[in-house]
Design a protein around this motif. Structure first.
Motif, PDB file in Angstrom:
ATOM      1  N   LEU A  26      26.058   2.324 -46.294  1.00 44.56           N
ATOM      2  CA  LEU A  26      26.470   1.189 -45.460  1.00 44.56           C
ATOM      3  C   LEU A  26      25.248   1.035 -44.202  1.00 44.56           C
ATOM      4  CD1 LEU A  26      28.818  -0.864 -44.401  1.00 44.56           C
ATOM      5  CD2 LEU A  26      29.638   0.952 -43.241  1.00 44.56           C
ATOM      6  N   PRO A  27      24.681  -0.036 -44.118  1.00 44.75           N
ATOM      7  CA  PRO A  27      23.674  -0.030 -43.254  1.00 44.75           C
ATOM      8  C   PRO A  27      24.153  -0.001 -41.665  1.00 44.75           C
ATOM      9  CG  PRO A  27      23.856  -2.419 -43.866  1.00 44.75           C
ATOM     10  CD  PRO A  27      24.903  -1.317 -44.745  1.00 44.75           C
ATOM     11  N   ALA A  28      23.356   0.555 -40.985  1.00 44.85           N
ATOM     12  CA  ALA A  28      23.433   0.610 -39.348  1.00 44.85           C
ATOM     13  C   ALA A  28      23.495  -0.771 -38.820  1.00 44.85           C
ATOM     14  CB  ALA A  28      22.706   1.577 -38.806  1.00 44.85           C
ATOM     15  N   ARG A  71      27.203   3.739 -29.401  1.00 45.92           N
ATOM     16  CA  ARG A  71      27.594   4.994 -28.476  1.00 45.92           C
ATOM     17  C   ARG A  71      27.868   6.171 -29.244  1.00 45.92           C
ATOM     18  NH1 ARG A  71      26.601   5.414 -23.625  1.00 45.92           N
ATOM     19  NH2 ARG A  71      28.200   6.837 -22.997  1.00 45.92           N
ATOM     20  N   TYR A  72      28.315   5.977 -30.688  1.00 53.28           N
ATOM     21  CA  TYR A  72      28.584   6.978 -31.753  1.00 53.28           C
ATOM     22  C   TYR A  72      27.305   7.637 -31.915  1.00 53.28           C
ATOM     23  CZ  TYR A  72      33.486   7.499 -32.581  1.00 53.28           C
ATOM     24  OH  TYR A  72      34.779   7.635 -32.271  1.00 53.28           O
ATOM     25  N   ARG A  73      26.240   6.767 -32.375  1.00 47.83           N
ATOM     26  CA  ARG A  73      24.918   7.124 -32.764  1.00 47.83           C
ATOM     27  C   ARG A  73      24.159   7.666 -31.868  1.00 47.83           C
ATOM     28  NH1 ARG A  73      21.412   2.556 -35.970  1.00 47.83           N
ATOM     29  NH2 ARG A  73      21.832   1.729 -33.796  1.00 47.83           N
ATOM     30  N   GLN A  74      24.276   7.163 -30.583  1.00 44.87           N
ATOM     31  CA  GLN A  74      23.340   7.548 -29.545  1.00 44.87           C
ATOM     32  C   GLN A  74      23.875   8.807 -28.667  1.00 44.87           C
ATOM     33  OE1 GLN A  74      22.009   3.988 -27.395  1.00 44.87           O
ATOM     34  NE2 GLN A  74      21.558   3.141 -29.099  1.00 44.87           N
ATOM     35  N   VAL A  75      25.053   8.829 -28.457  1.00 44.81           N
ATOM     36  CA  VAL A  75      25.752   9.804 -27.596  1.00 44.81           C
ATOM     37  C   VAL A  75      26.659  10.748 -28.270  1.00 44.81           C
ATOM     38  CG1 VAL A  75      27.264   9.974 -25.564  1.00 44.81           C
ATOM     39  CG2 VAL A  75      25.606   8.088 -25.785  1.00 44.81           C
ATOM     40  N   VAL A  76      27.802  10.283 -28.956  1.00 44.64           N
ATOM     41  CA  VAL A  76      28.785  11.203 -29.517  1.00 44.64           C
ATOM     42  C   VAL A  76      28.099  11.982 -30.538  1.00 44.64           C
ATOM     43  CG1 VAL A  76      30.825  11.405 -30.943  1.00 44.64           C
ATOM     44  CG2 VAL A  76      30.519   9.537 -28.782  1.00 44.64           C
ATOM     45  N   LEU A  77      27.487  11.536 -31.648  1.00 43.80           N
ATOM     46  CA  LEU A  77      26.820  12.284 -32.775  1.00 43.80           C
ATOM     47  C   LEU A  77      25.787  13.408 -32.188  1.00 43.80           C
ATOM     48  CD1 LEU A  77      26.533   9.800 -35.653  1.00 43.80           C
ATOM     49  CD2 LEU A  77      28.337  11.442 -35.172  1.00 43.80           C
ATOM     50  N   PRO A  78      25.070  12.992 -31.435  1.00 44.93           N
ATOM     51  CA  PRO A  78      24.137  13.870 -31.024  1.00 44.93           C
ATOM     52  C   PRO A  78      24.895  15.200 -30.138  1.00 44.93           C
ATOM     53  CG  PRO A  78      22.984  11.782 -30.526  1.00 44.93           C
ATOM     54  CD  PRO A  78      24.219  11.519 -31.017  1.00 44.93           C
ATOM     55  N   LEU A  79      25.765  14.676 -29.245  1.00 45.76           N
ATOM     56  CA  LEU A  79      26.434  15.597 -28.615  1.00 45.76           C
ATOM     57  C   LEU A  79      27.352  16.636 -29.734  1.00 45.76           C
ATOM     58  CD1 LEU A  79      28.070  13.635 -25.586  1.00 45.76           C
ATOM     59  CD2 LEU A  79      26.426  15.520 -25.413  1.00 45.76           C
ATOM     60  N   ARG A 111      32.821  10.767 -39.371  1.00 47.75           N
ATOM     61  CA  ARG A 111      33.717   9.588 -40.018  1.00 47.75           C
ATOM     62  C   ARG A 111      34.115   8.245 -39.056  1.00 47.75           C
ATOM     63  NH1 ARG A 111      38.766   8.461 -39.283  1.00 47.75           N
ATOM     64  NH2 ARG A 111      39.032  10.021 -37.626  1.00 47.75           N
ATOM     65  N   SER A 112      34.400   8.670 -37.807  1.00 44.96           N
ATOM     66  CA  SER A 112      34.563   7.491 -36.850  1.00 44.96           C
ATOM     67  C   SER A 112      33.623   6.742 -36.779  1.00 44.96           C
ATOM     68  CB  SER A 112      34.982   8.161 -35.602  1.00 44.96           C
ATOM     69  OG  SER A 112      36.281   9.024 -35.638  1.00 44.96           O
ATOM     70  N   TYR A 113      32.334   7.097 -36.938  1.00 44.85           N
ATOM     71  CA  TYR A 113      31.138   6.388 -36.679  1.00 44.85           C
ATOM     72  C   TYR A 113      31.047   5.396 -37.973  1.00 44.85           C
ATOM     73  CZ  TYR A 113      26.303   5.166 -37.111  1.00 44.85           C
ATOM     74  OH  TYR A 113      24.967   4.369 -37.319  1.00 44.85           O
ATOM     75  N   ILE A 114      31.351   6.000 -39.040  1.00 40.19           N
ATOM     76  CA  ILE A 114      31.144   5.238 -40.314  1.00 40.19           C
ATOM     77  C   ILE A 114      32.223   4.089 -40.389  1.00 40.19           C
ATOM     78  CG2 ILE A 114      31.812   5.264 -42.864  1.00 40.19           C
ATOM     79  CD1 ILE A 114      30.708   7.762 -43.070  1.00 40.19           C
ATOM     80  N   GLU A 115      33.428   4.351 -39.734  1.00 40.57           N
ATOM     81  CA  GLU A 115      34.349   3.127 -39.674  1.00 40.57           C
ATOM     82  C   GLU A 115      33.921   2.069 -38.790  1.00 40.57           C
ATOM     83  OE1 GLU A 115      37.909   5.676 -38.732  1.00 40.57           O
ATOM     84  OE2 GLU A 115      38.630   5.953 -40.817  1.00 40.57           O
ATOM     85  N   ALA A 116      33.512   2.592 -37.664  1.00 44.79           N
ATOM     86  CA  ALA A 116      32.839   1.881 -36.401  1.00 44.79           C
ATOM     87  C   ALA A 116      31.791   0.821 -37.177  1.00 44.79           C
ATOM     88  CB  ALA A 116      32.541   2.339 -35.560  1.00 44.79           C
ATOM     89  N   VAL A 117      30.823   1.137 -38.041  1.00 46.12           N
ATOM     90  CA  VAL A 117      29.794   0.382 -38.626  1.00 46.12           C
ATOM     91  C   VAL A 117      30.730  -0.410 -39.586  1.00 46.12           C
ATOM     92  CG1 VAL A 117      27.836   0.522 -39.930  1.00 46.12           C
ATOM     93  CG2 VAL A 117      27.835   2.198 -38.377  1.00 46.12           C
ATOM     94  N   ASP A 154      19.200 -14.765 -37.337  1.00 44.10           N
ATOM     95  CA  ASP A 154      19.598 -13.529 -37.803  1.00 44.10           C
ATOM     96  C   ASP A 154      18.632 -12.966 -38.275  1.00 44.10           C
ATOM     97  OD1 ASP A 154      21.168 -11.541 -38.858  1.00 44.10           O
ATOM     98  OD2 ASP A 154      22.281 -12.811 -40.174  1.00 44.10           O
ATOM     99  N   THR A 155      18.418 -11.498 -37.579  1.00 41.94           N
ATOM    100  CA  THR A 155      17.235 -10.771 -38.109  1.00 41.94           C
ATOM    101  C   THR A 155      17.846  -9.292 -38.522  1.00 41.94           C
ATOM    102  OG1 THR A 155      16.952  -9.838 -35.848  1.00 41.94           O
ATOM    103  CG2 THR A 155      15.651 -11.667 -36.530  1.00 41.94           C
ATOM    104  N   GLY A 156      19.035  -9.258 -39.164  1.00 42.16           N
ATOM    105  CA  GLY A 156      19.643  -8.111 -39.464  1.00 42.16           C
ATOM    106  C   GLY A 156      18.942  -6.878 -40.515  1.00 42.16           C
ATOM    107  N   ASP A 157      18.612  -5.845 -40.005  1.00 39.93           N
ATOM    108  CA  ASP A 157      17.756  -4.931 -40.788  1.00 39.93           C
ATOM    109  C   ASP A 157      18.662  -4.167 -41.758  1.00 39.93           C
ATOM    110  OD1 ASP A 157      15.086  -2.493 -40.275  1.00 39.93           O
ATOM    111  OD2 ASP A 157      15.770  -3.445 -42.199  1.00 39.93           O
ATOM    112  N   ALA A 158      18.812  -4.350 -43.076  1.00 39.98           N
ATOM    113  CA  ALA A 158      19.600  -3.695 -44.103  1.00 39.98           C
ATOM    114  C   ALA A 158      18.932  -2.441 -44.408  1.00 39.98           C
ATOM    115  CB  ALA A 158      19.875  -4.622 -45.213  1.00 39.98           C
ATOM    116  N   SER A 159      17.782  -2.143 -43.918  1.00 45.75           N
ATOM    117  CA  SER A 159      17.208  -0.723 -44.297  1.00 45.75           C
ATOM    118  C   SER A 159      17.603   0.363 -43.300  1.00 45.75           C
ATOM    119  CB  SER A 159      15.743  -1.208 -44.524  1.00 45.75           C
ATOM    120  OG  SER A 159      15.361  -1.233 -42.941  1.00 45.75           O
TER     121      SER A 159
END
Length: 489
Positions: A256-258, A381-389, A423-429, A450-455
């Motif tokens: 699942l792309p970010a 927030r999950y990717r930048q804050v919660v997961l690193p914490l 898991r919560s991050y995946i669901e948010a994405v 639209d410039t979504g980056d699927a990579s």
């Protein structure tokens, strides 16, 4: 007789029309391709349909992507193919509206009863005359109805594409969640086995052993639920794609792309929706055609049936007579007042539906835009804050465990909490991409710029954002080993 023949030829030339099978769907295909960049096709049992089926097999042999899934649905969704048939029905109505009513040929013959005299006979050819004057307006009303039906069918195709994108994102997320739950189960089983050995050695209490065993069993049940949900999500997507048999064995390999690094501009989406939404355009055409139908009824309210024709007659003992005939319906009682009143109400209904649809579209776009931005914020927030914490918690727990300041089960608890955060991050994405597909549906096509980056790929649990140097007694990956690996250690 020559005059009668000329009238017949004139009526025949003006009243004939033909059905073009591809008419309407070509317009639908253009509208869909402009908004989605994907082609659609109406299966009608032609040799070209076999080529489409081979193309479907080619698409399904490769790893399925969101765009490929949309293409498969546009070509193969049974409900969408059924909706395409509405174009054939609408075109038939349009052709019928352009046809004149058939002329009426009547005749009679009488024979003398007493045997004296000759037989008497008469013939007449009659055509409805008002049709000649109302034909252009009737054709215009039918053509506007056909255009409105074409827009509605194209809108259904876009809605189907949005549903496919949402279902595909659900499958992608569910696959990652299943894999995540398998890793959790492996870690829980390792912890349970370790607890059993430690209990045999007398190092832990029976309560601690029971807690770890219960955790392993619960992880097994959660995995079973996730695997069932994955089956259900795949079958939902299969229904949208119209797949059965061997074709259901498709695979989704990409994660699942970010969310994209930069969001597309979301200003003035309300105006874009009003301008671009096909269902709104269809409602606009519907109101227009109802007005034209009302004008047609008003213009002919004082004209009943007018039949013009020729008549030939011969009396028993007289000459043959030939001449024109005229038959008028006197609109004394029925002046189409009921029809006019109904059309007036239907026209007002059509205008109110257009207003309602426009108001709802604006509101839905605003709500969907707010939801998209909120979900993007949550994912970031999950990717930048919660997961690193959570990663830092695991890293520090690992250090204290290596220094014998923390027990193994506290370390495993920290690792489980990290996995739950992922898991919560995946669901948010997942929710972000589903909301994005819904917003695209609400504006009637792709989002502007639209410039979504699927990579972009979401980080895996334990992935370090900043490399650290290994310390004495610390794993070389900075404390990022999985619970299963640590349990084995």
């Amino acid at each position: 007789m020559r005059a009668g023949g000329l009238i017949c030829l004139t009526l025949l030339a003006s009243g004939c029309a033909s059905i073009q099978k591809e008419r309407g769907h070509a317009e639908v295909a253009v509208l869909v391709e402009e908004r989605l960049g994907r082609k659609t096709r109406w299966n009608q049992g032609t040799p070209e349909d076999a080529e489409v089926q081979r193309h479907l097999d080619t698409l399904l042999k490769e790893d399925l992507t969101s765009d490929r899934a949309v293409e498969v649905a546009l070509l193969n969704n049974p409900s969408l193919q059924s909706t395409y048939e509405d174009l054939g029905v609408s075109q038939a109505d349009m052709v019928q509206a352009g046809l004149l009513s058939n002329p009426t040929l009547s005749g009679s013959i009488g024979f003398p009863i007493s045997g004296i005299g000759v037989a008497e006979h008469e013939f007449s050819l009659v055509q409805e005359f008002v049709d000649l004057f109302t034909l252009p307006l009737r054709k215009r009303v039918a053509q506007e109805q056909f255009i409105a039906d074409t827009l509605r069918v194209a809108h259904e195709a876009l809605s189907t594409a949005a549903e496919v994108r949402k279902a595909f994102s659900e499958v992608q997320a569910r696959q990652q969640l299943v894999e995540l739950r398998r890793r959790v189960l492996e870690a829980a089983e390792s912890a349970s086995d370790l607890a059993a050995r430690q209990r045999e050695a007398g190092n832990i209490t029976e309560l601690e052993r029971a807690i770890e065993q219960a955790g392993a069993e619960e992880a097994r049940l959660v995995l079973a639920q996730e695997e069932l949900a994955l089956v259900e999500d795949r079958e939902h997507l299969n229904r949208l794609l119209g797949l059965w048999g061997p074709r259901t064995q498709w695979k989704v390999s990409e994660m699942l792309p970010a969310p994209p690094s930069e969001e597309a501009p979301l200003e003035r989406l309300e105006s874009l929706a009003i301008r671009q939404r096909l269902d709104i355009d269809a409602a606009r055409k519907q109101a227009s055609l109802l007005w034209n139908a009302l004008e047609l009824a008003r213009s002919t309210r004082y004209f009943g049936s007018v039949e013009v024709g020729v008549h030939t007659h011969r009396d028993a003992n007289g000459p043959r007579l030939f001449g024109p005939t005229l038959s008028l319906e006197l609109p004394i009682f029925d002046q189409r007042q009921a029809l006019i009143a109904r059309l007036e109400s239907q026209h007002r209904q059509g205008e109110q539906r257009l207003v309602e649809l426009s108001v709802n579209a604006r509101s839905e776009v605003r709500a969907a835009r707010a939801r998209l931005l909120s979900l993007r914020l949550v994912a970031e927030r999950y990717r930048q804050v919660v997961l690193p914490l959570r990663e830092k918690v695991v890293e520090q727990s690992q250090l204290q465990y290596n220094g014998m300041q923390l027990g193994l089960y506290q370390l495993l608890t920290a690792k489980r909490e990290q996995v739950e955060a992922y898991r919560s991050y995946i669901e948010a994405v997942r929710d972000y991409w589903m909301a994005r597909a819904e917003l695209e549906r609400l504006v009637g096509g792709r989002l502007p710029g639209d410039t979504g980056d699927a990579s972009l790929q979401p980080p895996s649990p334990g992935q370090t954002t900043q490399p650290t140097q290994p310390e004495h007694g610390q794993p070389r990956d900075g404390g990022t080993e999985t619970p299963h690996e640590h349990g084995q250690h």
